[in-house]
Design a protein around this motif. Structure first.
Motif: not given
Lengths: 346, 436
Positions: A154, A158, A288-291
């Motif tokens: 992921h 992204r 960029i953030g990741i969850f």
């Protein structure tokens, strides 16, 4: 039976009453389950970020197993199928879900995130649409590894990692290592990794990192380390994954990445960070953030089937599903060091 | 205050400035010579590889310096050039000490084949110009030699180079300030705003455009439609910052936008967001007057905020209420810890925060919780490929920048000083414009 988190550092194997099998659900006999850093965090502190354990909860979420029973409307799976489980059940009704970003659903029910029970149990009931059949040549342990691998996949999506993007990964822990594997699978031509621990860097080398840099935890070393990583990369750094999430690593990431590049913050260590954000923003370095992940299992299984990714070296310790082993496993996982992934075989 | 001829100034500096002017003219005649990295003949680029201390505008590390006593050979004048009556050129330059600038007389610059000579008519003052005046630096750009100031400009073409086909003398044009190298990978991929060799008006050591005339590449001069004034043309520059931010943040008909700060940049961002179709725009500021200007310019709601970090949580609630729906994109046009914290907390999961303002170097912000909601932080640096769109917005009336021009000044020593003082004061002064 399941491993229940009853209090701080208190896990007990106790009976587990399964919910009824719905028409779109399957009952899975769990065979392999990995321990995640968040599980350790829940174990040690009864919380993880905003998730607080208020009542006894089954722990664990990185799992794979064998289907025992299927609901009346389930067509694509049959008892006996080996499947990997995607932990999170989203609502499918909100805007985020309908726009495909179901990982951000506010009504998400996720294995092992309070108050939802996890999957370190003999059996669980789960939606069939979140169970993915394993190819013949992919083991159940590898199936369980799809979950951490999904985080890396992921993140690479992204950050748009591809055949032209050079990648820097800060931190060679379990997440840093699967990000390395994912970046390679996405075609990244060059991957440089950093860590404070030499033994983890050695593992990274054996998994295919091009260059390794040992770094310190001292903020004053940041500027020198930026020069070192840039030299090790040879050309501009397009994407940096901060798999640690401290001020120092984020500062290094923001300063080392080329103008117009991306920094992907995966590691969730600090609540508030003090970082040189403006100079980076003024070079159009995006953060960029990741969850977690979304729509990653099919791709992960494909990578495992074709051999583009080999996760087996990451499974360093194995345990059985007994009280003693459960305690030992969490202790080993919490220790870090040479323990990358601790896996239960049920 | 210094009123002096260039050669007198040169005499008090170093000798190479004197022969630099000759060499500059020589170079401007289009004679081929090896280009060194970073030199742009005729623009005052700092040379690379030369001994330090000698600053020859337009000179790279290739050609030798002509001494003023050697006449230029007639044969070198064979390249196409434009003849014109030599008149001295007046410019505003920052002097050696802070807050000491003077209007000096300099030689006219000859056009190059792809350049045009523009008579400046409208120049706006930017916050960065004020910063240079006050401190002789802005971020890591430091003014080490006298430099002409100003970059938000428009004027009338007076001469065109031999290769210029899309402009003629008399055309009214808006100027895009920055000349990139067009050779590096950034330029070739279209991100020329990030070119490491960028030569930008009034970013040291490159001269700016608060002058009677400048010479500029024709492809960076954009013809203004009939009904667009030169002042509006000059406003294309700040407007471009807003347009570029909206592009980078993907503002569109479905994105509710929050803007932190109702200063000149916040206001152009508001105009741009509306032009990009944002359905709702909420703008916040500490200053009520600026909020009222924002309301007149089309903000859906305004929220007055404080500079107190403790008020963040309450303000996030107010903002969400004012928006009514979720905040999809936040443009932080202030760039302080508090505004960035508010931005990160107020934006919905999966949204974007665009950091436009450059307040602090190092910021303390709740980045991780935002990252864990996939709120991305997008940076902007100046702009790229924005002039045609800005001009179209102005022409169609989708954007009206005229209300932003609050103060006007002429081009004299006194007025220059007054203008900068007014601009630095802020408050009711949004955009201060010179009419030359």
């Amino acid at each position: 039976m399941a491993a229940w988190l009853l209090g701080v550092q208190t896990l007990r194997i106790q009976p587990y009453q399964l919910p009824p099998l719905g028409p779109h659900d399957v009952k899975v006999s769990i065979k392999a389950l990995g321990i995640c850093g968040s599980d350790v965090h829940h174990f040690k502190t009864m919380r993880c970020a905003n998730f607080i354990v208020k009542k006894p909860m089954v722990i664990g979420h990185e799992c794979a197993g064998i289907i025992e029973a299927i609901g009346s409307e389930v067509k694509n799976l049959a008892p006996g199928d080996r499947v990997a489980l995607e932990p999170g059940i989203s609502c499918s009704r909100c805007n985020l879900c309908k726009n495909g970003r179901y990982n951000l659903c506010r009504e998400m029910r996720f294995f092992g995130s309070p108050p939802t029970n996890g999957s370190l149990a003999n059996k669980v009931v789960h939606p069939a649409s979140l169970c993915y059949k394993l190819p013949e040549n992919v083991s159940l342990e590898e199936g369980a590894m799809c979950e951490p691998l999904s985080v890396g996949v992921h993140a690479c999506r992204r950050a748009q990692v591809g055949p032209e993007t050079t990648v820097l990964i800060l931190g060679a822990g379990p997440i840093g290592l699967i990000t390395l594997l994912a970046a390679r699978a996405f075609g990244a031509p060059r991957v440089v990794m950093t860590d404070v621990d030499e033994s983890r860097l050695a593992i990274a080398k054996s998994l295919g990192a091009d260059e390794l840099i040992q770094v310190s935890t001292e903020m004053k070393d940041a500027s020198e380390e930026v020069v070192n990583v840039q030299t090790a990369m040879g050309s501009g750094i397009d994407v940096t994954f901060d798999c640690v999430g401290y001020n120092k690593t984020m500062t290094t990431a923001l300063n080392a990445t080329r103008s117009g590049g991306k920094v992907c913050l995966i590691g969730l260590a600090l609540s508030e960070m003090t970082i040189p954000l403006t100079p980076a923003a003024a070079r159009e370095v995006d953060v960029i953030g990741i969850f977690r992940y979304r729509n990653t299992w099919p791709l992960c299984l494909d990578f495992l089937k074709t051999g583009k990714i080999d996760v087996k070296p990451l499974i360093t310790h194995r345990f059985k599903f007994t009280q003693e082993d459960v305690d030992a496993a969490f202790e080993t996982s919490a220790r870090g060091g040479n323990a990358i992934k601790c896996m239960f075989n049920l | 205050m210094l009123w002096a001829k260039p050669f007198t100034i040169a005499a008090s500096q170093n000798w190479s400035w004197t022969c630099g002017s000759w060499t500059w003219m020589w170079a401007c005649r289009g004679v081929k010579r090896p280009r060194s990295i970073g030199s742009v003949a005729g623009r005052g680029g700092r040379p690379r590889g030369r001994e330090s201390g000698s600053w020859c505008p337009g000179l790279g590390s290739g050609p030798r310096i002509r001494s003023s006593s050697r006449p230029i050979r007639r044969s070198r004048l064979r390249r196409p050039r434009i003849h014109s009556r030599r008149r001295p050129v007046r410019r505003v330059r920052l002097g050696r000490s802070r807050r000491d600038f003077s209007v000096t007389m300099e030689r006219r610059i000859r056009s190059r084949p792809h350049d045009v000579r523009v008579r400046m008519k409208a120049v706006g003052i930017c916050g960065s110009d004020v910063h240079y005046l006050k401190t002789l630096r802005c971020a890591h750009f430091v003014v080490e030699e006298p430099m002409v100031i100003g970059h938000e400009c428009a004027g009338i073409v007076e001469e065109i180079g031999s290769e210029v086909t899309h402009l003629v003398p008399g055309d009214r044009v808006a100027l895009e300030p920055g000349i990139s190298c067009w050779r590096c990978s950034y330029c070739k991929q279209g991100s020329y705003n990030l070119c490491p060799e960028m030569k930008f008006f009034a970013t040291p050591p490159v001269h700016g455009s608060l002058a009677n005339q400048v010479v500029h590449p024709a492809d960076l001069c954009f013809k203004l439609p009939e009904d667009i004034t030169l002042e509006e043309g000059a406003m294309c520059e700040p407007l471009s910052v807003g347009v570029h931010a909206c592009r980078r943040a993907n503002v569109g008909p479905e994105t509710n936008v929050l803007i932190m700060g109702a200063g000149p940049i916040g206001l152009v961002a508001l105009l741009a967001a509306r032009a990009f179709g944002a359905p709702r725009v909420v703008i916040v500021d500490v200053d009520e007057f600026r909020l009222s200007v924002a309301k007149d310019l089309g903000a859906s709601e305004t929220v007055k905020v404080s500079t107190n970090e403790e008020d963040v949580a309450g303000e996030v609630e107010l903002i969400k209420k004012a928006m009514g729906e979720s905040v999809d994109i936040t443009l932080d046009c202030a760039g302080f810890n508090k505004t960035m914290t508010t931005a990160l907390n107020a934006t919905r999961p999966g949204g974007k925060v665009c950091l436009v303002g450059m307040g602090h170097n190092e910021m303390t912000v709740p980045l991780t919780p935002a990252a864990a909601r996939e709120v991305d932080v997008v940076g902007v640096f100046r702009y790229k490929n924005t002039w045609p769109l800005c001009i179209e917005f102005l022409r169609s009336g989708k954007i009206d920048v005229k209300p932003l021009i609050t103060h006007r000044f002429g081009f004299s020593q006194k007025e220059v000083e007054d203008a900068f003082e007014t601009s630095a004061r802020g408050g009711s002064a949004i955009k201060v414009m010179f009419n030359l």
